[in-house]
Scaffold this active site. Structure first.
Site, PDB file in Angstrom:
ATOM      1  N   LYS A 184       2.065  -6.939   3.243  1.00 18.21           N
ATOM      2  CA  LYS A 184       1.245  -6.882   2.028  1.00 18.21           C
ATOM      3  C   LYS A 184       0.911  -8.269   1.476  1.00 18.21           C
ATOM      4  CE  LYS A 184       2.520  -2.229   0.529  1.00 18.21           C
ATOM      5  NZ  LYS A 184       3.297  -1.861   1.714  1.00 18.21           N
ATOM      6  N   ASN A 239       5.013   7.193  -7.540  1.00 25.67           N
ATOM      7  CA  ASN A 239       4.166   6.479  -6.579  1.00 25.67           C
ATOM      8  C   ASN A 239       3.919   7.255  -5.288  1.00 25.67           C
ATOM      9  OD1 ASN A 239       4.028   4.098  -8.252  1.00 25.67           O
ATOM     10  ND2 ASN A 239       6.130   3.677  -7.625  1.00 25.67           N
ATOM     11  N   GLU A 256      -6.825   1.002   0.658  1.00 27.24           N
ATOM     12  CA  GLU A 256      -6.515   1.583  -0.643  1.00 27.24           C
ATOM     13  C   GLU A 256      -6.903   0.615  -1.767  1.00 27.24           C
ATOM     14  OE1 GLU A 256      -2.490   2.945  -0.823  1.00 27.24           O
ATOM     15  OE2 GLU A 256      -2.811   4.473   0.706  1.00 27.24           O
ATOM     16  N   GLU A 296      -3.791  -2.138  -0.590  1.00 26.71           N
ATOM     17  CA  GLU A 296      -3.203  -2.363   0.718  1.00 26.71           C
ATOM     18  C   GLU A 296      -4.057  -1.653   1.763  1.00 26.71           C
ATOM     19  OE1 GLU A 296       0.688  -0.655   0.759  1.00 26.71           O
ATOM     20  OE2 GLU A 296      -0.023   1.386   0.397  1.00 26.71           O
ATOM     21  N   PHE A 324      12.154  17.353 -10.196  1.00 32.84           N
ATOM     22  CA  PHE A 324      11.619  17.235  -8.841  1.00 32.84           C
ATOM     23  C   PHE A 324      12.672  16.719  -7.858  1.00 32.84           C
ATOM     24  CE2 PHE A 324       8.060  16.959 -11.715  1.00 32.84           C
ATOM     25  CZ  PHE A 324       7.161  17.856 -11.166  1.00 32.84           C
TER      26      PHE A 324
END
Length: 669
Positions: free
Chosen positions: A116, A235, A275, A288, A348
């Protein structure tokens, strides 16, 4: 063309690749760990090779084991899927040395875009808009804090390698930057074997929009429009769609041009995704590039009419792209929901275990649209602790966004998962939300709309009448069956009207029902319906789904019998319905409410997992919010914090130990 392709992956994506290979007449080889020995992918593949124990580091990340499998089977190409070794440049290099084709982009592209830090530098050089951030990698927590202070909060700390939401944290202050750096680095090392971290400005209320690119080995690159993946949790993408409801033609073309420019800079020659994050004013910034197939690729396939796996195979075989940019259009709309084995009512948390029952609707026409389901599991399979808890990807397609959403929502109503929890109620709730349906979404959508977590939705009147009607009908059927010595449901000799009270939560719903024939009844609920309505259904005792129509309006409920009443769910609303006579309902209201056990002094594991660290000692005083321990599940680290001030009385776990859901870990004095 290749004769035999080895799939260096598992689960849903392995099944997906096998389907395309079958279409092309190419033999397949699946690799598997102990946990996947009886999986659907192994059943479907032409050959299968065992590669190690369940942990990814001992199986799917073991390059040597996969290379041995290639030699054993004589595979002449490898498709990596996504995750695991799909973005590890050393893997295609090793394949090249033994003369085996890599179904993915060239090594230079993987090297450049997989890092990255380097990819951001290359993007800027290629004229791609980038986010402000610190130069280079961050070496330690204090450096992270200093960089964050210089950039200005909030900031995003994220792994330089990999993706999928792993190794990412948002920090709003120094404490979160310090803790976030440590957690992100640990996750990055566990998931990708690379613990380098970078830091950049976090754009508030951004939309996550990505451009699908496709290239060949002859210098051709096209973009296949965009996908919007803004509805995320921690995310990780939850719902994806194509196209985006936010982009206009000008912005789409500008983003596409930058994506192609970046791809051309690294001679990109396969399927990949660039993205971006997009702000409220449609300014967009490079996030990225994923040099692999994306989980959400089906929505692009549906609106473009392409098989991306097939395109990857053709490109790897040296064929030119069969389309040019002017051939790419947008035909309809597609929305995808990721069905996970996780409990939305408990934050979750992963809900691993065996799929005792798994019912999914048939693919094909549904309502005004079409349904597609990509899954790698069957009823009876186990969702393992060691891998992502995905059960299936459920995709609704329609000519309009509304049709696509309605199709997907109808499909979610017709899913039944038993043996573990799934996030289906939450997905259905989001699909019903006015803001989602109008396209008012961003990456903070879930915390904004569910600030206290997900506790189900309030029922609409139509849901109450659906549930009350279903409960009354099922009760009538079971009552009639119980009255027959043969055990069969009695025939309806003469219509007879009965009055019931259906208790749901704290609601009393009166229902009058007249059984008029096989699968037919007249329903009236004072206060909810103005007149009698006709219920038609094929439900029989034992069915886990109650599919019916009420005055011609189709609906479907999850329905299962309980010791008392029925457990019902429609969209985001779930309730236990108890059917009583009016007198029994009066007496039921007098029953004492069972008191909940006092667990205020207990710290109980919210999920099955592994203890990464224990950060306190017996006798230690702790403050509310202080970290007590870290539990890892599904490759994600979860920090367990003290809910109040107190003194540690006992610690029942240690680092490296496994814990079950609801297991006692720490007790306070």
């Amino acid at each position: 063309m290749f004769k035999k392709i080895l799939i260096a992956n598992r689960g849903e994506i392995a099944v997906r690749v096998i389907k395309t290979c079958r279409k092309l007449g190419i033999a397949t080889v699946a690799v598997y760990s102990e946990a996947d020995a009886d999986s659907l992918a192994i059943e479907m593949a032409d050959e299968a090779v065992f590669i190690g124990p369940p942990p990814p580091g001992e199986s799917y990340l073991r390059m040597d084991a996969i290379l041995d499998a290639i030699k054993q089977t004589g595979a002449d190409a490898v498709h990596p899927g996504f995750g695991f070794l799909s973005e590890n440049a050393a893997f295609p290099k090793a394949l090249e040395e033994i003369g085996v084709a890599w179904i993915g982009p060239n090594v230079n592209a993987i090297d450049a875009m997989g890092d990255k830090i380097r990819s951001k530098q290359l993007a800027a050089k290629a004229g791609v808009s980038t986010i402000p951030g610190a130069d280079g990698e961050i070496s330690d927590a204090e450096t992270a804090v200093a960089a964050a202070n210089a950039i200005g909060y909030p900031v995003m700390l994220k792994a330089s390698a990999g993706g999928g939401g792993k190794g990412m944290r948002i920090a709003h202050n120094e404490t979160e930057a310090r803790e976030g750096f440590t957690a992100a680095r640990n996750e990055a090392k566990t998931s990708f074997g690379d613990d380098r971290i970078l830091i950049e400005k976090f754009i508030e209320e951004p939309r996550h929009i990505e451009i699908q690119v496709l290239g060949d080995k002859h210098g051709n690159v096209v973009y296949l429009n965009e996908r919007e993946c803004s509805v995320q949790r921690r995310n990780q993408k939850v719902l994806e769609e194509a196209p985006s409801p936010f982009l206009d033609k000008k912005t789409r073309e500008a983003m596409g041009a930058q994506a192609v420019s970046l791809s051309a800079a690294v001679d990109y020659d396969s399927a990949g995704t660039v993205e971006f994050i997009v702000d409220k004013n449609r300014n967009f910034y490079f996030l990225e590039m994923n040099t692999r197939l994306q989980v959400e690729h089906p929505v692009t396939e549906l609106i473009c009419g392409l098989d991306l796996v097939e395109q990857m195979i053709l490109s790897a075989a040296g064929e030119k792209l069969s389309i040019s940019q002017r051939d790419v259009g947008i035909d309809g709309w597609a929305v995808e929901a990721r069905l996970y084995a996780e409990d939305p009512y408990r934050g979750f948390l992963p809900s691993i275990g065996r799929l005792k029952r798994f019912i999914e609707p048939a693919e094909g026409p549904l309502g005004k649209g079409e349904l597609r389901i990509d899954s790698g599991v069957r009823e009876g399979d186990e969702i393992s602790l060691f891998y992502d808890p995905m059960i299936a990807k459920v995709i609704g397609y329609g000519k309009t966004r509304e049709d696509a959403i309605d199709t997907l929502a109808a499909a979610m109503d017709r899913l039944h998962v038993e043996g573990l929890q799934s996030n289906a109620p939450f997905l259905s709730a989001v699909l019903d939300e006015a803001d989602f349906r109008s396209g008012r979404i961003h990456t903070g959508y879930i915390p904004e709309h569910f600030p206290e977590g997900f506790n189900g939705t309030r029922p609409r009147d139509e849901q109450l009448i659906y549930m009350a009607s279903a409960a009354a009908y099922m009760h009538e059927m079971l009552t009639r069956r119980a009255g027959q010595t043969s055990g069969r449901v009695a025939e309806i000799a003469q219509p007879e009207t009965r009055e019931w009270i259906v208790l749901m939560d704290e609601r009393r719903v009166p229902v009058e029902i007249t059984m008029t024939g096989e699968g037919e009844a007249q329903i009236w609920s004072p206060g909810l319906t103005q007149e009698r309505q006709t219920l038609s259904t094929a439900w029989t005792p034992g069915c886990s789904l109650f599919e019916a129509s009420l005055n011609g309006q189709d609906f479907s409920l999850e329905a299962s019998t309980r010791t008392e009443g029925f457990a019902l769910r429609h969209r985001g609303y779930a309730a236990t319905a108890v059917v009583c006579t009016p007198r029994a309902a009066e007496l039921h209201a007098l029953l004492p409410v069972k008191e909940k056990a006092d667990t205020a002094k207990l710290v109980i594991s919210p999920m099955p997992g592994l203890i990464v660290s224990v950060d306190v000692e017996t006798g230690q005083e702790v403050k509310a919010g202080e970290a007590l321990l870290v539990v890892e599940a599904m490759k994600m680290e979860n920090v367990i914090r003290a809910e109040k001030d107190g003194v540690i009385k006992s610690i029942n776990v240690e680092a490296g130990a496994s814990v079950a859901a609801d297991e006692l870990m720490i007790e306070f004095e």
